[in-house]
Design a protein around this motif. Structure first.
Motif, PDB file in Angstrom:
ATOM      1  N   PRO A   4      33.664  32.886  35.122  1.00 55.95           N
ATOM      2  CA  PRO A   4      32.290  34.448  35.605  1.00 55.95           C
ATOM      3  C   PRO A   4      33.285  34.797  35.814  1.00 55.95           C
ATOM      4  O   PRO A   4      34.108  36.052  35.605  1.00 55.95           O
ATOM      5  CB  PRO A   4      31.417  34.327  35.283  1.00 55.95           C
ATOM      6  N   LEU A   5      33.696  34.146  37.054  1.00 56.19           N
ATOM      7  CA  LEU A   5      34.202  35.214  38.194  1.00 56.19           C
ATOM      8  C   LEU A   5      36.488  34.954  37.840  1.00 56.19           C
ATOM      9  O   LEU A   5      36.737  36.072  37.712  1.00 56.19           O
ATOM     10  CB  LEU A   5      34.136  34.221  39.457  1.00 56.19           C
ATOM     11  N   ALA A   6      36.740  33.987  37.273  1.00 51.46           N
ATOM     12  CA  ALA A   6      37.447  33.408  36.830  1.00 51.46           C
ATOM     13  C   ALA A   6      38.029  34.721  35.441  1.00 51.46           C
ATOM     14  O   ALA A   6      39.131  35.331  34.979  1.00 51.46           O
ATOM     15  CB  ALA A   6      37.816  32.213  36.007  1.00 51.46           C
ATOM     16  N   GLY A   7      37.123  34.349  34.597  1.00 50.05           N
ATOM     17  CA  GLY A   7      36.977  35.446  33.101  1.00 50.05           C
ATOM     18  C   GLY A   7      37.336  37.021  33.985  1.00 50.05           C
ATOM     19  O   GLY A   7      38.094  37.686  33.552  1.00 50.05           O
ATOM     20  N   LEU A   8      36.637  37.601  34.729  1.00 48.68           N
ATOM     21  CA  LEU A   8      36.318  38.611  35.436  1.00 48.68           C
ATOM     22  C   LEU A   8      37.588  39.277  36.184  1.00 48.68           C
ATOM     23  O   LEU A   8      38.477  39.852  35.407  1.00 48.68           O
ATOM     24  CB  LEU A   8      35.266  38.852  36.270  1.00 48.68           C
ATOM     25  N   ASP A   9      38.762  37.917  36.967  1.00 50.84           N
ATOM     26  CA  ASP A   9      39.498  37.811  37.501  1.00 50.84           C
ATOM     27  C   ASP A   9      40.643  38.230  35.928  1.00 50.84           C
ATOM     28  O   ASP A   9      41.510  39.334  36.434  1.00 50.84           O
ATOM     29  CB  ASP A   9      40.148  36.855  38.110  1.00 50.84           C
ATOM     30  N   ARG A  10      40.948  37.192  35.514  1.00 52.34           N
ATOM     31  CA  ARG A  10      41.494  37.665  34.203  1.00 52.34           C
ATOM     32  C   ARG A  10      41.586  38.727  33.032  1.00 52.34           C
ATOM     33  O   ARG A  10      42.694  39.547  32.814  1.00 52.34           O
ATOM     34  CB  ARG A  10      41.975  36.165  33.253  1.00 52.34           C
ATOM     35  N   GLY A  11      40.727  39.563  32.926  1.00 53.66           N
ATOM     36  CA  GLY A  11      40.586  39.865  32.232  1.00 53.66           C
ATOM     37  C   GLY A  11      40.569  42.004  32.553  1.00 53.66           C
ATOM     38  O   GLY A  11      41.042  42.795  31.751  1.00 53.66           O
ATOM     39  N   TRP A  12      39.958  41.820  33.841  1.00 49.03           N
ATOM     40  CA  TRP A  12      40.549  43.040  34.694  1.00 49.03           C
ATOM     41  C   TRP A  12      42.019  43.195  34.508  1.00 49.03           C
ATOM     42  O   TRP A  12      42.923  43.654  34.104  1.00 49.03           O
ATOM     43  CB  TRP A  12      39.766  43.066  35.974  1.00 49.03           C
ATOM     44  N   THR A  13      42.770  41.717  35.551  1.00 48.40           N
ATOM     45  CA  THR A  13      44.002  41.943  35.367  1.00 48.40           C
ATOM     46  C   THR A  13      45.409  41.914  34.740  1.00 48.40           C
ATOM     47  O   THR A  13      46.131  42.772  34.377  1.00 48.40           O
ATOM     48  CB  THR A  13      44.789  40.476  36.470  1.00 48.40           C
ATOM     49  N   ASP A  14      44.858  41.504  33.629  1.00 49.07           N
ATOM     50  CA  ASP A  14      45.126  41.494  31.947  1.00 49.07           C
ATOM     51  C   ASP A  14      45.419  42.903  31.505  1.00 49.07           C
ATOM     52  O   ASP A  14      46.838  44.111  31.103  1.00 49.07           O
ATOM     53  CB  ASP A  14      44.950  40.464  31.199  1.00 49.07           C
ATOM     54  N   ALA A  15      44.180  43.727  32.006  1.00 48.10           N
ATOM     55  CA  ALA A  15      44.686  44.598  30.903  1.00 48.10           C
ATOM     56  C   ALA A  15      45.086  46.012  31.639  1.00 48.10           C
ATOM     57  O   ALA A  15      45.691  46.698  31.339  1.00 48.10           O
ATOM     58  CB  ALA A  15      42.810  45.447  31.276  1.00 48.10           C
TER      59      ALA A  15
END
Length: 257
Positions: free
Chosen positions: A43-54
């Motif tokens: 979940p943390l890795a997904g949040l990091d990647r999703g936010w940064t990619d956006a």
């Protein structure tokens, strides 16, 4: 001339428990965050990647916007923040508030040292993009911008607190919180930090602020409060005289005629 009564910056009996609470809470949260980062928790890795990619997708389509973000990030950089706190420490030393000066200098130096110990110990890679909009080479955890801005802004608000009323204190705290949040966000928007890097920087700043304050109070109990009164004695009477003269419309040199 008498010393003007002023709220103390720190009352030992109250400050130590508060500082210990801040240190413990921030250290526990930092440790938990680090454990999740090291474990690559989904979940943390997904949040990091999703936010940064956006943020990165938006940045690549708006070059003017990213130039403004880069400027804000540069203004709130670690050099700027440490310079501000260093200047405050120098001024406090010159007017004789040596405990406060040492406190401010220690916040700056210990924060800088802890930042690099953590960066080199964790060695977390920063976000990587084929078409980056900004570059940074050293390890990313925690964010130096986030940590330095939090330490400096909180320290400066604390130093200003005894010289302002309730509304001014709230305004100063609000401006500081906005600045710290904005600087941390710029590092995500530029694609050089994960959101968890920024959060880690804020938590590490809390540890430094609380630990340094507690250490000074244990070493020289009441010294911070005494120095606040000294600073207040050196600065507030002049401001009060100017304000009183302006309000009454009296000529300040009338008593010399």
């Amino acid at each position: 001339m008498h010393l003007t009564t002023t709220p103390s910056l720190a009352v030992p009996s109250r400050t130590l428990p508060r500082c210990v609470t801040v240190v413990v809470c921030c250290a526990v949260l930092f440790g938990a965050l680090l454990a999740l980062v090291e474990a690559r928790w989904g979940p943390l890795a997904g949040l990091d990647r999703g936010w940064t990619d956006a943020e990165h997708r938006y940045a690549t389509r708006h070059t003017v916007w990213i130039a403004a973000v880069q400027t804000l990030s540069d203004i709130g950089g670690t050099v700027t923040m440490r310079t501000l706190l260093g200047l405050a420490a120098g001024w406090l030393w010159l007017i004789g508030a040596r405990a406060l000066a040492g406190w401010a200098a220690a916040q700056c130096l210990i924060g800088w040292g802890l930042l690099w110990v953590l960066k080199l110990s964790v060695g977390r890679a920063r976000p990587h993009f084929v078409d980056p909009v900004a570059h940074a080479s050293n390890p990313g955890f925690p964010s130096g911008h986030a940590m330095a801005s939090a330490i400096t802004c909180v320290a400066l608000v604390w130093l200003l607190r005894p010289h302002s009323n309730g509304a001014a204190r709230v305004a100063a705290a609000g401006v500081a919180a906005l600045a710290v949040t904005a600087i941390g966000w710029t590092r995500i928007a530029l694609g050089v930090h994960w959101p968890s890097d920024v959060l880690a920087g804020w938590l590490a700043a809390g540890v430094v602020l609380g630990a340094v304050t507690a250490a000074v109070e244990l070493w020289r109990p009441g010294a911070l409060a005494r120095d606040v009164r000294r600073v207040n004695w050196r600065t507030r009477p002049r401001v009060q005289r100017v304000l009183a003269t302006g309000a009454s419309g009296e000529d300040p040199s009338a008593d010399l005629r």
